[in-house]
Write a protein that holds these residues in place. Structure first.
Motif, PDB file in Angstrom:
ATOM      1  N   TYR A 117       1.142  -1.047   0.147  1.00 38.69           N
ATOM      2  CA  TYR A 117       0.279  -0.042  -0.150  1.00 38.69           C
ATOM      3  C   TYR A 117       0.557   0.982   0.011  1.00 38.69           C
ATOM      4  O   TYR A 117       0.150   1.928  -0.553  1.00 38.69           O
ATOM      5  N   ARG A 118       2.385   1.353   0.679  1.00 39.95           N
ATOM      6  CA  ARG A 118       2.761   2.834  -0.033  1.00 39.95           C
ATOM      7  C   ARG A 118       3.435   2.483  -0.419  1.00 39.95           C
ATOM      8  O   ARG A 118       3.088   3.986  -1.027  1.00 39.95           O
ATOM      9  N   ALA A 119       3.688   1.315  -1.427  1.00 43.34           N
ATOM     10  CA  ALA A 119       4.240   1.601  -2.713  1.00 43.34           C
ATOM     11  C   ALA A 119       3.411   2.257  -3.993  1.00 43.34           C
ATOM     12  O   ALA A 119       3.461   2.885  -4.502  1.00 43.34           O
ATOM     13  N   MET A 120       1.822   2.152  -3.303  1.00 42.58           N
ATOM     14  CA  MET A 120       0.470   2.875  -4.288  1.00 42.58           C
ATOM     15  C   MET A 120       0.723   4.399  -4.350  1.00 42.58           C
ATOM     16  O   MET A 120      -0.165   5.704  -4.921  1.00 42.58           O
ATOM     17  N   LEU A 121       1.735   5.147  -3.093  1.00 42.25           N
ATOM     18  CA  LEU A 121       1.003   6.631  -2.920  1.00 42.25           C
ATOM     19  C   LEU A 121       2.176   7.651  -3.536  1.00 42.25           C
ATOM     20  O   LEU A 121       3.275   7.050  -3.648  1.00 42.25           O
ATOM     21  N   SER A 122       2.249   8.534  -3.139  1.00 43.91           N
ATOM     22  CA  SER A 122       2.813   9.697  -4.365  1.00 43.91           C
ATOM     23  C   SER A 122       4.168   9.420  -3.155  1.00 43.91           C
ATOM     24  O   SER A 122       4.379   9.451  -1.986  1.00 43.91           O
ATOM     25  N   ASP A 156      -5.874   8.259   2.368  1.00 41.01           N
ATOM     26  CA  ASP A 156      -5.167   6.947   1.354  1.00 41.01           C
ATOM     27  C   ASP A 156      -4.035   6.590   2.110  1.00 41.01           C
ATOM     28  O   ASP A 156      -3.646   5.411   2.422  1.00 41.01           O
ATOM     29  N   VAL A 157      -3.479   8.064   3.113  1.00 43.21           N
ATOM     30  CA  VAL A 157      -2.098   7.479   3.771  1.00 43.21           C
ATOM     31  C   VAL A 157      -2.657   6.605   5.312  1.00 43.21           C
ATOM     32  O   VAL A 157      -2.221   5.149   5.322  1.00 43.21           O
ATOM     33  N   MET A 158      -3.586   7.063   5.469  1.00 39.15           N
ATOM     34  CA  MET A 158      -3.819   6.042   6.656  1.00 39.15           C
ATOM     35  C   MET A 158      -4.661   4.899   5.963  1.00 39.15           C
ATOM     36  O   MET A 158      -3.937   4.052   6.679  1.00 39.15           O
ATOM     37  N   THR A 159      -4.987   4.908   5.244  1.00 35.97           N
ATOM     38  CA  THR A 159      -5.596   3.535   5.180  1.00 35.97           C
ATOM     39  C   THR A 159      -4.659   2.718   5.127  1.00 35.97           C
ATOM     40  O   THR A 159      -4.463   1.924   5.442  1.00 35.97           O
ATOM     41  N   ALA A 160      -3.044   3.397   4.160  1.00 32.07           N
ATOM     42  CA  ALA A 160      -2.482   2.127   3.736  1.00 32.07           C
ATOM     43  C   ALA A 160      -1.545   1.666   4.729  1.00 32.07           C
ATOM     44  O   ALA A 160      -0.959   1.249   5.075  1.00 32.07           O
ATOM     45  N   VAL A 161      -0.828   2.890   6.461  1.00 36.32           N
ATOM     46  CA  VAL A 161      -0.248   2.338   6.705  1.00 36.32           C
ATOM     47  C   VAL A 161      -1.555   1.829   7.987  1.00 36.32           C
ATOM     48  O   VAL A 161      -0.821   0.431   7.987  1.00 36.32           O
ATOM     49  N   TYR A 162      -2.422   1.622   7.989  1.00 33.45           N
ATOM     50  CA  TYR A 162      -3.665   0.577   8.345  1.00 33.45           C
ATOM     51  C   TYR A 162      -3.666  -0.478   7.889  1.00 33.45           C
ATOM     52  O   TYR A 162      -3.253  -1.519   8.509  1.00 33.45           O
TER      53      TYR A 162
END
Length: 350
Positions: A117-122, A156-162
């Motif tokens: 999920y982290r890799a999906m972020l900018s 999206d950041v919070m979802t990715a972390v969780y």
């Protein structure tokens, strides 16, 4: 007369041979019994006889049907509430320490294979991801946001972390944040569930429960056997309960033994990660409700696995694997990915 004597002599020889054979057999049985008794005495002095974990094919399902729920859809997504503040876009929260937070975030490295999920972020979102993760590990409430991101980007950041980190079992699905007049996020305030009140004790219980399954799975050889061992172990120990406390957390499944789809899936994800087998939380919809399941990587192939549904379908004395290691083609009949989970690898394996 000679014939009679010869017949009598032959009978004596045969009788002697038979008696000798019977005596030898009884002696072997007695010897074996003595060895067994001696071995039992050794085990008695040393404690319980050591045994290896059962291979997946030898595991026996013991959970009664009354402890299995329906095909539940009780996943809850991360939900934030924002507040506009009067502050220039370049400012940070007055109580934040940017340098300290940045240094904390630098301590962690996340590979795409294990934390997709982290890799999906900018790039900017990844900076905030790292800061939020560091704050959560240290159980800090406030986290200053240095990068330029919007409110939608923050979600999206919070979802990715969780979704990437089931070990943060004490992190709640609710959070709040402050944003400037232009919509730029300035600060995130994390919320924690009930397990954080006595964190050290909660952590010990969490680790002890997970380690018991990890130990059994680690004794097996292949990734496939380890996966099925973990799958079976969780199905046997957890009861589906939509009212279970902290049911979005892996803690509810591993420690409290009662959870919903999200708790089952995060517990499975966490243990698979500890076994160095890539396993992702996948979220979306099924049967009209929000649902969570897993995607597992075995070799070069990816598979879907819905542990909470297979648990609910299982019969006494056996396991059900209707939703275990199946392709997207089969899974899509009653599972639909949503949000960031759409970007997870396609599961083409059968």
């Amino acid at each position: 007369m000679k014939k009679l004597f010869a017949l009598l002599w032959f009978s004596i020889v045969m009788l002697t041979a038979v008696c000798g054979l019977i005596f030898y057999t009884d002696s072997r049985k007695s010897q074996q019994s003595s060895q067994n008794n001696a071995q039992a005495a050794i085990y008695t002095m040393a404690g319980t006889k050591p045994t290896l974990p059962l291979a997946p094919s030898a595991q026996v399902r013991t959970k009664p049907a009354s402890d299995r729920g329906a095909l539940g859809t009780d996943y809850k997504a991360m939900q934030g509430s924002g507040k506009s503040v009067s502050a220039p876009d370049s400012s940070r929260a007055p109580d934040a320490e940017p340098a300290t937070e940045a240094e904390s975030a630098k301590k962690y490295t996340f590979t795409e294979e294990m934390y997709p999920y982290r890799a999906m972020l900018s790039k900017e979102q990844q900076e905030v991801y790292d800061d939020v993760y560091a704050a959560a590990v240290e159980r800090r409430s406030d986290c200053a946001v240095g990068a330029m991101i919007s409110q939608d980007a923050l979600n999206d950041v919070m979802t990715a972390v969780y979704n990437d980190h089931p070990e943060l079992f004490y992190l709640d699905t609710q959070y709040s944040y402050e944003y400037s007049g232009s919509g730029r996020v300035l600060k995130v305030t994390l919320k924690y569930n009930a397990t954080a009140a006595d964190y050290e004790n909660s952590l010990k219980k969490f680790n002890d429960a997970a380690d018991a399954i990890i130990k059994g799975a680690s004794a097996l050889t292949t990734a496939e056997d380890k996966e099925k061992y973990v799958y079976n172990a969780i199905m046997d120990s957890v009861k589906y309960n939509a009212s279970a406390p902290v049911n979005q957390s892996a803690y509810s499944a591993l420690v409290n033994k009662e959870s919903v789809c999200a708790g089952y899936s995060r517990a499975f994800q966490y243990i698979m990660q500890k076994l160095d087998i890539p396993c992702y939380l996948c979220t979306g919809y099924s049967k009209g409700g929000a649902h969570a399941w897993n995607i597992v990587k075995l070799g070069d192939a990816y598979y879907n696995a819905d542990i909470s549904w297979d648990d609910s379908l299982g019969e006494s004395g056996g396991y059900t694997y209707r939703y275990y290691n199946v392709s997207d083609e089969k899974f899509s009949v009653d599972h639909t990915r949503k949000g960031l989970s759409v970007k997870l690898p396609k599961a083409a394996g059968e």
